[in-house]
Design a protein around this motif. Structure first.
Motif, mmCIF file in Angstrom:
data_model
loop_
_atom_site.group_PDB
_atom_site.id
_atom_site.type_symbol
_atom_site.label_atom_id
_atom_site.label_comp_id
_atom_site.label_asym_id
_atom_site.label_seq_id
_atom_site.Cartn_x
_atom_site.Cartn_y
_atom_site.Cartn_z
ATOM 1 N N LEU A 1 -2.770 2.055 -11.197
ATOM 2 C CA LEU A 1 -3.596 1.646 -10.059
ATOM 3 C C LEU A 1 -4.238 0.281 -10.299
ATOM 4 C CD1 LEU A 1 -5.197 5.068 -9.087
ATOM 5 C CD2 LEU A 1 -3.350 3.833 -7.913
ATOM 6 N N LEU A 2 -4.665 0.019 -11.537
ATOM 7 C CA LEU A 2 -5.224 -1.292 -11.875
ATOM 8 C C LEU A 2 -4.165 -2.382 -11.716
ATOM 9 C CD1 LEU A 2 -7.538 -3.064 -12.980
ATOM 10 C CD2 LEU A 2 -6.724 -2.490 -15.281
ATOM 11 N N GLY A 3 -2.981 -2.156 -12.255
ATOM 12 C CA GLY A 3 -1.903 -3.146 -12.162
ATOM 13 C C GLY A 3 -1.465 -3.401 -10.736
ATOM 14 N N ALA A 4 -1.322 -2.327 -9.959
ATOM 15 C CA ALA A 4 -0.902 -2.479 -8.558
ATOM 16 C C ALA A 4 -1.970 -3.212 -7.748
ATOM 17 C CB ALA A 4 -0.604 -1.111 -7.945
ATOM 18 N N ALA B 1 0.837 -1.209 0.000
ATOM 19 C CA ALA B 1 0.000 0.000 0.000
ATOM 20 C C ALA B 1 0.869 1.256 0.000
ATOM 21 C CB ALA B 1 -0.932 -0.007 1.207
ATOM 22 N N ILE B 2 1.940 1.236 0.777
ATOM 23 C CA ILE B 2 2.853 2.386 0.824
ATOM 24 C C ILE B 2 3.544 2.569 -0.521
ATOM 25 C CG2 ILE B 2 5.003 3.245 1.860
ATOM 26 C CD1 ILE B 2 4.014 1.851 4.493
ATOM 27 N N ALA B 3 4.028 1.458 -1.103
ATOM 28 C CA ALA B 3 4.690 1.532 -2.409
ATOM 29 C C ALA B 3 3.724 2.047 -3.467
ATOM 30 C CB ALA B 3 5.225 0.156 -2.803
ATOM 31 N N THR B 4 2.476 1.588 -3.417
ATOM 32 C CA THR B 4 1.470 2.038 -4.374
ATOM 33 C C THR B 4 1.232 3.541 -4.224
ATOM 34 O OG1 THR B 4 0.401 -0.127 -4.421
ATOM 35 C CG2 THR B 4 -0.920 1.736 -5.143
ATOM 36 N N ALA B 5 1.129 4.015 -2.997
ATOM 37 C CA ALA B 5 0.904 5.442 -2.761
ATOM 38 C C ALA B 5 2.089 6.283 -3.246
ATOM 39 C CB ALA B 5 0.640 5.700 -1.282
ATOM 40 N N ILE B 6 3.301 5.845 -2.944
ATOM 41 C CA ILE B 6 4.491 6.603 -3.336
ATOM 42 C C ILE B 6 4.624 6.656 -4.853
ATOM 43 C CG2 ILE B 6 7.019 6.589 -3.319
ATOM 44 C CD1 ILE B 6 6.828 5.407 -0.456
ATOM 45 N N LEU B 7 4.629 5.484 -5.479
ATOM 46 C CA LEU B 7 4.806 5.441 -6.923
ATOM 47 C C LEU B 7 3.602 6.030 -7.643
ATOM 48 C CD1 LEU B 7 6.918 4.695 -8.942
ATOM 49 C CD2 LEU B 7 6.070 2.365 -8.934
ATOM 50 N N GLY B 8 2.405 5.797 -7.108
ATOM 51 C CA GLY B 8 1.195 6.378 -7.701
ATOM 52 C C GLY B 8 1.246 7.895 -7.692
ATOM 53 N N SER B 9 1.767 8.475 -6.615
ATOM 54 C CA SER B 9 1.893 9.933 -6.538
ATOM 55 C C SER B 9 2.834 10.461 -7.619
ATOM 56 C CB SER B 9 2.419 10.351 -5.161
ATOM 57 O OG SER B 9 1.529 9.965 -4.156
ATOM 58 N N VAL B 10 3.923 9.761 -7.831
ATOM 59 C CA VAL B 10 4.870 10.167 -8.874
ATOM 60 C C VAL B 10 4.203 10.087 -10.246
ATOM 61 C CG1 VAL B 10 7.027 9.528 -10.027
ATOM 62 C CG2 VAL B 10 6.901 9.516 -7.529
ATOM 63 N N ILE B 11 3.455 9.021 -10.492
ATOM 64 C CA ILE B 11 2.801 8.847 -11.787
ATOM 65 C C ILE B 11 1.708 9.890 -11.992
ATOM 66 C CG2 ILE B 11 1.370 7.259 -13.147
ATOM 67 C CD1 ILE B 11 3.134 4.997 -12.001
ATOM 68 N N VAL B 12 0.974 10.249 -10.947
ATOM 69 C CA VAL B 12 -0.039 11.314 -11.055
ATOM 70 C C VAL B 12 0.633 12.620 -11.460
ATOM 71 C CG1 VAL B 12 -1.602 12.783 -9.722
ATOM 72 C CG2 VAL B 12 -1.763 10.315 -9.529
ATOM 73 N N VAL B 13 1.748 12.944 -10.824
ATOM 74 C CA VAL B 13 2.466 14.185 -11.151
ATOM 75 C C VAL B 13 2.905 14.166 -12.615
ATOM 76 C CG1 VAL B 13 4.578 15.506 -10.688
ATOM 77 C CG2 VAL B 13 3.186 14.673 -8.786
ATOM 78 N N LEU C 1 -3.567 2.142 -21.252
ATOM 79 C CA LEU C 1 -3.263 1.776 -19.869
ATOM 80 C C LEU C 1 -1.987 0.947 -19.726
ATOM 81 C CD1 LEU C 1 -6.807 0.642 -18.615
ATOM 82 C CD2 LEU C 1 -5.822 2.939 -18.577
ATOM 83 N N CYS C 2 -1.413 0.506 -20.847
ATOM 84 C CA CYS C 2 -0.330 -0.487 -20.822
ATOM 85 C C CYS C 2 0.867 -0.105 -19.965
ATOM 86 C CB CYS C 2 0.150 -0.788 -22.237
ATOM 87 S SG CYS C 2 -0.946 -1.874 -23.143
ATOM 88 N N ILE C 3 1.426 1.067 -20.166
ATOM 89 C CA ILE C 3 2.641 1.437 -19.433
ATOM 90 C C ILE C 3 2.357 1.480 -17.932
ATOM 91 C CG2 ILE C 3 4.328 3.280 -19.037
ATOM 92 C CD1 ILE C 3 4.777 1.786 -21.621
ATOM 93 N N GLY C 4 1.307 2.152 -17.538
ATOM 94 C CA GLY C 4 0.958 2.222 -16.123
ATOM 95 C C GLY C 4 0.659 0.849 -15.549
ATOM 96 N N PHE C 5 -0.056 0.023 -16.307
ATOM 97 C CA PHE C 5 -0.399 -1.321 -15.857
ATOM 98 C C PHE C 5 0.858 -2.144 -15.616
ATOM 99 C CE2 PHE C 5 -1.750 -5.747 -16.676
ATOM 100 C CZ PHE C 5 -2.748 -5.860 -15.729
ATOM 101 N N ALA C 6 1.808 -2.074 -16.536
ATOM 102 C CA ALA C 6 3.060 -2.826 -16.393
ATOM 103 C C ALA C 6 3.831 -2.366 -15.162
ATOM 104 C CB ALA C 6 3.910 -2.671 -17.647
ATOM 105 N N ILE C 7 3.891 -1.065 -14.943
ATOM 106 C CA ILE C 7 4.574 -0.548 -13.750
ATOM 107 C C ILE C 7 3.840 -1.010 -12.492
ATOM 108 C CG2 ILE C 7 5.242 1.542 -12.499
ATOM 109 C CD1 ILE C 7 5.542 2.881 -15.288
ATOM 110 N N GLY C 8 2.512 -0.997 -12.541
ATOM 111 C CA GLY C 8 1.713 -1.443 -11.403
ATOM 112 C C GLY C 8 1.946 -2.905 -11.066
#
Length: 165
Positions: free
Chosen positions: A78-81, A50-62, A138-145
Motif C-alpha cells: 500500500l505504501l509503494g502503490a 486505484a482499481i489496480a491497487t484494490a485488486i492486487l492489494g486484495s490478493v496480497i492481503v489474502v 516492507l521491501c517485497i510489498g513496497f517493490a510490488i506497489g
C-alpha cells in the motif's frame, strides 16, 4: 532526411523533413484544450491505478492472511502503490505546466521541470533506501506497489479506442 542518406529512395519517410510536421487533426486547437484532454486521460489513469491497487492489494492481503505472519507485505504494498500513484500525479502537474509553457518565465520552464522531475526521483530513491535499510519487512510489498502503475497502464490501455484493430 536528405536523398543522399537513402540512395535507393526506398525510405519510409519519402524525403520528409522535420519541417513537414503535421499536427494531430483530432487534437484540440488550444493549449488549454489539450491540457484539459490530458487531464481527462490522467483521471482515467488514476482511476485505473486505484482499481489496480484494490485488486492486487486484495490478493496480497489474502496471501498475508494465509501466511499468518502479519501484514508487512500488505503495508509495504500500500505504501509503494500510494507513492507511485502520487508520483505519477505530481509529475503530470509538471508536464501540464510545460504544455502551457508556464512552468517558468523566459525560458525557465525547462529548468524548473527538470528540477521537479529530478526532485521527484531523488525523493523516491530516498524513500526506497529508507524502506530497505529501516523497514526491511516492507521491501517485497513496497517493490510490488511501485510496479502498480504498470498494471494501471494495462487497465487504462483497455479503455482506449482501438480503431482499426
Amino acid at each position: 532526411m536528405s536523398e543522399s542518406s537513402d540512395p535507393d529512395g526506398a525510405g519510409a519517410d519519402h524525403g520528409a523533413t522535420d519541417d513537414d510536421y503535421q499536427p494531430d487533426p483530432d487534437a484540440p486547437p488550444t493549449v488549454e484544450g489539450r491540457v484539459d484532454r490530458a487531464r481527462g486521460e490522467l483521471a482515467k489513469l488514476l482511476r485505473a491505478s486505484a482499481i489496480a491497487t484494490a485488486i492486487l492489494g486484495s490478493v496480497i492481503v489474502v496471501i498475508d492472511v494465509l501466511r499468518g505472519a502479519g501484514f508487512a507485505t500488505t503495508t509495504g504494498y500500500l505504501l509503494g502503490a500510494a507513492v507511485a500513484t502520487l508520483n505519477l500525479w505530481l509529475l503530470s502537474g509538471g508536464f501540464f505546466a510545460l504544455m502551457r509553457g508556464s512552468a517558468g518565465a523566459e525560458g525557465q520552464a525547462g529548468w524548473r521541470a527538470l528540477l521537479a522531475f529530478g526532485g521527484s526521483f531523488v525523493a523516491l530513491v530516498l524513500l526506497c533506501f529508507w524502506v530497505v535499510l529501516a523497514r526491511r519487512e516492507l521491501c517485497i510489498g513496497f517493490a510490488i506497489g511501485l510496479a502498480t502503475p504498470a498494471l494501471a497502464g494495462i487497465l487504462y490501455g483497455r479503455t482506449l479506442d482501438h480503431e482499426g484493430s
